[in-house]
Design an enzyme around this catalytic site. Structure first.
Site, PDB file in Angstrom:
ATOM      1  N   GLU A 156     -79.343 128.116  28.410  1.00 34.31           N
ATOM      2  CA  GLU A 156     -78.077 128.945  28.251  1.00 34.31           C
ATOM      3  C   GLU A 156     -76.932 128.137  29.236  1.00 34.31           C
ATOM      4  OE1 GLU A 156     -76.074 133.167  29.761  1.00 34.31           O
ATOM      5  OE2 GLU A 156     -77.466 132.030  31.169  1.00 34.31           O
ATOM      6  N   ASP A 160     -82.293 130.344  31.959  1.00 34.70           N
ATOM      7  CA  ASP A 160     -81.145 131.331  32.371  1.00 34.70           C
ATOM      8  C   ASP A 160     -80.287 130.330  33.042  1.00 34.70           C
ATOM      9  OD1 ASP A 160     -79.625 133.934  32.323  1.00 34.70           O
ATOM     10  OD2 ASP A 160     -80.293 133.731  34.372  1.00 34.70           O
TER      11      ASP A 160
END
Length: 734
Positions: free
Chosen positions: A466, A413
């Protein structure tokens, strides 16, 4: 009293102020009346009496009480050459034979200490935390924690009445680790570390490497055995070593376990891992998804963070059960042919007092300078990636999930926030690197080391970033100067495509380049196409609510969006509820609107997603060359006036190509000429406007015969009917 302990030292044991209890407790050589002797000392507040037992001879010696609070001592002229135990009678008359915590050698070897110092002990989770251990026939738990700036560390828990005075840890030299063996500790008991900071106050902290925790909002850790589960996924694990993530199909279903499905009568409706495993495996099998991606399942105090603010990096959240229950979850999905990916969050951690922030009273895991150590947007702390022990903690954590839980991949993330020192900061709010630049060099090194550790030791496991910027080489090997990820999320494709789809069809002719632009850079990275949870929260609305037009057009546009996505180069990811065409924006309390499946239109979208997954899985042309230009060929990308796109997807020479034709307007286009590379019958294998999907059933079933007329610079062509707001796919019938 015949003791060499001063009253002040005895008092320091009683009040818990001593920094190193092992300097007084346990076995120590003394000079007793001019003769060498050995003193044995224990602090047991609950003991009525204690006897020292020589394990070899069985010789018993009572220990004298030096202080009414429970300080005991025995001085022997002769010292037991063998190991010794103690027999303790508590104040209720119950007798227990146990080991002396301070007579137990360290669990850490010299090699362990060397690797920890270098920051390269990738299985440090087998040394620190709460480790089940048997010492000289006595079962207990070895507790160890990194707290280099602490004045003292105690272990408190159910096994000592949360009185840490009797279990003060000893500090191992040079590496900042405190350790103690606790014979009384057992599986299932709760515990924490009580840390005396340099500032002089005591703090109860969670174990950074705890394997389990209490159900939030409670925060204590739980002693667990994570090595006793009997796995049944050997076939999957063997095949995984041969898995080729670049050429295999990957259709990922992103899931928030806390809200995917609810159960009446349960805490907040949370289903347990075992129930979820059976339901999710059946659903993914029916929907033809190859993998699930779980939003973070590591323990987190606030459910509203969706797991992205983790405290227990080594503990699957107790909201759904025990570590063994989560192992069953992964095991069951593997046995049903479904891979399991998890979101992993090394970018930041929350400020909760029981967590990592100022763990030993100092900025230990985080940067001391708030310009480097705090996220201005998220109110969280940033890891100090330049510190060996911090990198070790995180990389070992990644390895832990692959090793102990058989996880098949990690989606990292917020990678963009890790790469740039000025991420979301104004001038003067960030500290340049040693060359004066904005790149976070320590974080870059960390990401490369993480990817190397994963790919070198766990073949077939994937990592996905990401990452929303133009950072080069995110999915290139570290040996070529890249970051080493398997995939990069294609945030540019996602933003451009959704922006285009929100346009009224009559205006789309002016935005054709928003669809075609992605193919200019499509093969610069190994891209995954995400329609994730981020696109259906924070006021954005659900996907179908973002589509323009009346009710029919909204459904047709959504089917068109999915058809375009599934035929575009790149692996696929869809967040739960998207396959239902749910109207509500997602929130963690409600989850998907399953009741919508009572309506044929919503069932049609669900069936379309299932069929698209199957189409990708069964046709190498749609997955084998996702990351290279040899798998894609424009046929017509310039007909902006009609808002039509036509392209070929190609596999190896032995795989028939697929011809994809998309009409982004509600106008039916009949006898539309399309050039084809080969003469023959082009079978219609998919039509998003099919009646089964809720469409108007305009199409070309069973297919089109080539006409012998060249078109689009190709030797032959077919004349097709393009359905309104629809995609048709043809395959050469060989």
């Amino acid at each position: 009293m015949n003791t060499q302990l001063s009253l002040s030292k005895i008092q320091s044991l009683v009040d818990g102020s001593i920094a190193d209890p092992s300097s007084l407790l346990g076995r120590h050589p003394v000079d007793y009346r001019g003769t060498p002797a050995t003193a044995f000392r224990m602090f047991q507040p609950e003991a009525h009496s204690i006897c020292l037992i020589d394990s070899a001879s069985g010789l018993r010696r009572p220990m004298r009480r030096l202080h009414p609070e429970g300080v005991f001592e025995a001085i022997l002229d002769e010292s037991p050459e063998s190991h010794y135990k103690v027999e303790m009678m508590d104040k209720k008359g119950k007798t227990t034979e146990t080991a002396d915590p301070y007579a137990t050698p360290s669990l850490l070897t010299d090699f362990d200490r060397y690797l920890i110092g270098q920051g390269r002990h990738h299985k440090i989770y087998e040394r620190l935390g709460a480790q089940l251990r048997t010492v000289n026939g006595v079962d207990g738990v070895n507790f160890a924690v990194w707290a280099p700036n602490a004045r003292a560390v105690q272990v408190v828990g159910d096994f000592n009445g949360w009185d840490g005075r009797q279990h003060g840890a000893r500090q191992l030299p040079n590496i900042g680790i405190w350790e103690i063996f606790v014979p009384a500790a057992r599986i299932g008991q709760r515990y924490k570390f009580r840390i005396h900071s340099e500032q002089g106050h005591w703090m109860d902290k969670c174990d950074p490497m705890a394997f389990a925790s209490e159900l939030p909002p409670l925060t204590a850790n739980i002693i667990s055995d994570i090595n006793s589960y009997s796995w049944s996924d050997s076939d999957w694990m063997d095949k995984r070593t041969e898995f080729d993530p670049l050429h295999a199909p990957m259709n990922v279903y992103e899931v928030h376990l806390g809200s995917w499905q609810k159960g009446p009568g349960r805490t907040n409706g949370w289903l347990d891992y075992r129930d979820l495993a059976k339901r999710l495996a059946d659903y993914c099998h029916r929907m033809n998804f190859t993998h699930v991606e779980l939003m973070p399942i590591s323990e987190h105090p606030y459910s509203g963070s969706w797991g992205y603010q983790s405290v227990g990096y080594y503990a699957p959240t107790s909201r759904h059960g025990s570590p063994e229950d989560f192992m069953f979850f992964v095991d069951h999905l593997h046995q049903n042919g479904i891979g399991v990916l998890v979101d992993w969050v090394p970018a930041h951690f929350p400020k909760d007092d029981h967590g990592l922030r100022r763990f030993d009273g100092s900025p230990l895991y985080e940067h001391a300078d708030p310009r480097q150590g705090e996220h201005p947007d998220w109110g969280t702390m940033i890891f100090n990636f330049g510190r060996n022990e911090v990198r070790n903690f995180l990389i070992a954590n990644a390895v832990f999930w692959l090793d102990k839980y058989h996880i098949d991949g990690l989606r990292v993330d917020a990678v963009a926030s890790m790469l740039y020192l000025d991420y979301s900061r104004e001038e003067g709010q960030w500290v340049p690197n040693r060359y004066g630049g904005r790149e976070n060099l320590e974080s870059i090194d960390f990401l490369r080391e993480f990817n190397n550790a994963v790919h070198e030791n766990y073949p077939g496991v994937v990592t996905a970033a990401e990452e929303s910027t133009a950072w080069p080489g995110v999915s290139k090997p570290t040996s070529d100067g890249g970051l080493g990820f398997t995939y990069k999320w294609n945030m540019g494709w996602m933003n451009d495509t959704l922006r285009y789809m929100r346009e009224e069809p009559i205006h789309r002719q002016y935005h054709q380049n928003e669809l075609t632009f992605s193919l200019i850079y499509a093969f610069t990275e190994n891209f995954m196409l995400p329609l994730s949870h981020d696109e259906v929260v924070h006021g954005k609305g659900s996907l179908i609510s973002q589509m323009p037009g009346d009710m029919w057009q909204k459904f047709a546009n959504l089917r068109l969006l999915y058809s375009y996505m599934w035929t575009h180069p790149g692996k696929k990811l869809l967040f739960m509820g998207g396959e239902l065409a749910q109207w509500n924006e997602w929130n963690e309390d409600d989850g998907p609107q399953w009741l919508l499946l009572d309506f044929a239109t919503h069932r049609g979208v669900q069936q379309l997603v299932s069929d698209l997954n199957l189409l990708v899985n069964e046709n190498p042309a749609l997955h084998h060359f996702d990351f290279g230009p040899e798998g894609f060929e424009w046929v017509d990308c310039q007909n902006a006036q009609d808002s039509v796109l036509v392209y070929l997807r190609k596999g190896t020479d032995n795989d028939p190509p697929l011809l994809v034709c998309s009409n982004f307007t509600p106008v039916v286009r009949e006898d539309y000429p399309i050039g084809v590379p080969q003469a023959g019958f082009w079978k219609e294998v998919f039509n998003s406007d099919g009646e089964a999907y809720g469409g108007s059933n305009v199409g070309n079933y069973p297919g089109c015969q080539s006409r012998g007329i060249g078109h689009h610079d190709r030797p032959d062509s077919i004349a097709v009917t393009l359905p309104p707001l629809g995609t048709t796919i043809f395959r050469l019938d060989q």
